[in-house]
Design a protein around this motif. Structure first.
Motif, short mmCIF file in Angstrom:
data_model
loop_
_atom_site.label_atom_id
_atom_site.label_comp_id
_atom_site.label_asym_id
_atom_site.label_seq_id
_atom_site.Cartn_x
_atom_site.Cartn_y
_atom_site.Cartn_z
N SER A 173 24.41 -36.17 -4.50
CA SER A 173 25.19 -37.28 -4.60
C SER A 173 24.84 -37.84 -3.12
O SER A 173 24.40 -37.26 -2.47
N THR A 206 32.70 -34.06 2.05
CA THR A 206 32.16 -35.61 1.82
C THR A 206 33.29 -36.20 2.95
O THR A 206 34.15 -36.24 3.34
N ALA A 218 30.54 -39.29 -4.45
CA ALA A 218 32.03 -38.25 -3.84
C ALA A 218 33.48 -39.45 -5.02
O ALA A 218 34.51 -37.93 -3.63
#
Length: 327
Positions: free
Chosen positions: A239, A202, A244
């Motif tokens: 998500s 991420t 995250a």
């Protein structure tokens, strides 16, 4: 050289000498008293000794390795104990050589570099300031191995999850290795999560490049991507960036996550086994924000949101069952 610089170097040399003398004769009471007197003369002596001690501790992993500077420093023994001041130059010369060689070769900026490992237990988080100014934040039950040298900066994520704030340096690239996946920084802040079946990345700021053999993917701020154990790049489902990285604030955020996945995430933070025997319950969806340290609070919230009950079996086993008449 200025007087202050000269004095500083002299003090450092004396501190090195004291370090070696005290290691050579730890039970010498007179030596201990003389050392205490030296410390009391000037606060700079205490500072210098702490710095030298810290450097020595940093070089401690080299204790089983042989090279000339180290051998000379550790082999040196004074012939008498009559003149501490006269013996200092011999002590400090050997030790300074040891420190110089050690820092030049084994420091994070040295030619070879010395790996360092960091880890957290379940429920713990840790922030590590790296030698280049970058920052490493470890989530629960995580282990990393950091290997910096003159040419590169490399971190191996052995298990768990870590967030990286990287100081970009094109001459010393920063990369994270997680299984077969390599994540290369291009000036950024990003999260890497190594799961049983995939590695998820991420990006909060900047850009990273994900690489596996000849395949490459570039991720920009606000993007997420995973590499699965069947050797495919796959999108991260259900998500977002906030969810995250919420663990950094001690939270878990779920947006329509399957109950079986939610329980797996909760289990990362607590030394308990959470079972879901009924496969029909696994697909129930969970929405909400939970505090990672509050196991009972998270489970109570799940039972309030979904038609399930919590059943405790001993201290470290929990079973979620369908609530009667609510399936």
């Amino acid at each position: 050289m200025s007087d202050s610089e000269s004095t500083s170097q002299t003090t450092r040399d004396q501190a090195i000498a004291w370090l070696l003398r005290l290691r050579d004769a730890p039970a010498d009471a007179q030596l201990q008293r003389t050392f205490a007197d030296w410390l009391a003369i000037n606060p700079a002596h205490q500072t210098a000794y702490r710095q030298v001690q810290a450097q020595w501790d940093w070089l401690e992993p080299l204790k089983d390795q042989a090279f000339r500077a180290r051998d000379e420093a550790l082999r040196y023994r004074p012939q008498t104990h009559h003149s501490t001041w006269r013996q200092w130059p011999a002590y400090s010369a050997a030790a300074a050589l040891l420190f110089g060689v050690g820092l030049a070769i084994f420091s994070p900026q040295g030619w070879y570099g010395l790996p360092h490992s960091y880890n957290t237990a379940k429920g713990q988080r840790q922030v590590v300031a790296l030698s280049d100014g970058s920052e490493l934040e470890l989530n629960t039950d995580t282990e990393v191995r950091v290997h910096f040298n003159h040419a590169q900066r490399r971190v191996e994520l052995i298990r768990g999850e870590a967030f990286f704030k990287v100081i970009h340096n094109a001459d010393r690239p920063f990369s994270v290795q997680a299984g077969n996946l390599s994540v290369r920084d291009i000036g950024t802040a990003f999260d890497v999560y190594k799961q049983a079946d995939r590695v998820s990345v991420t990006v909060q700021e900047g850009v990273v490049e994900m690489s596996v053999q000849s395949e490459h993917r570039e991720l920009h701020a606000g993007q997420q991507l995973a590499y699965s154990d069947d050797h495919r790049f796959v999108p991260v489902i259900a998500s977002d960036i906030a969810a995250a990285t919420a663990w950094r604030q001690g939270q878990l955020i779920f947006n329509g996550r399957r109950l079986v996945e939610v329980l797996a995430e909760i289990g990362r933070y607590h030394d308990v086994q959470i079972r879901l025997p009924d496969p029909k319950l696994a697909e129930l969806r969970v929405n909400g924000s939970f505090r990672t340290e509050q196991l009972d609070g998270m489970l109570n919230a799940v039972t309030a949101l979904l038609p399930v009950n919590v059943k405790r079996i001993g201290e470290r086993e929990i079973v979620l069952e369908a609530a009667s008449g609510k399936r």
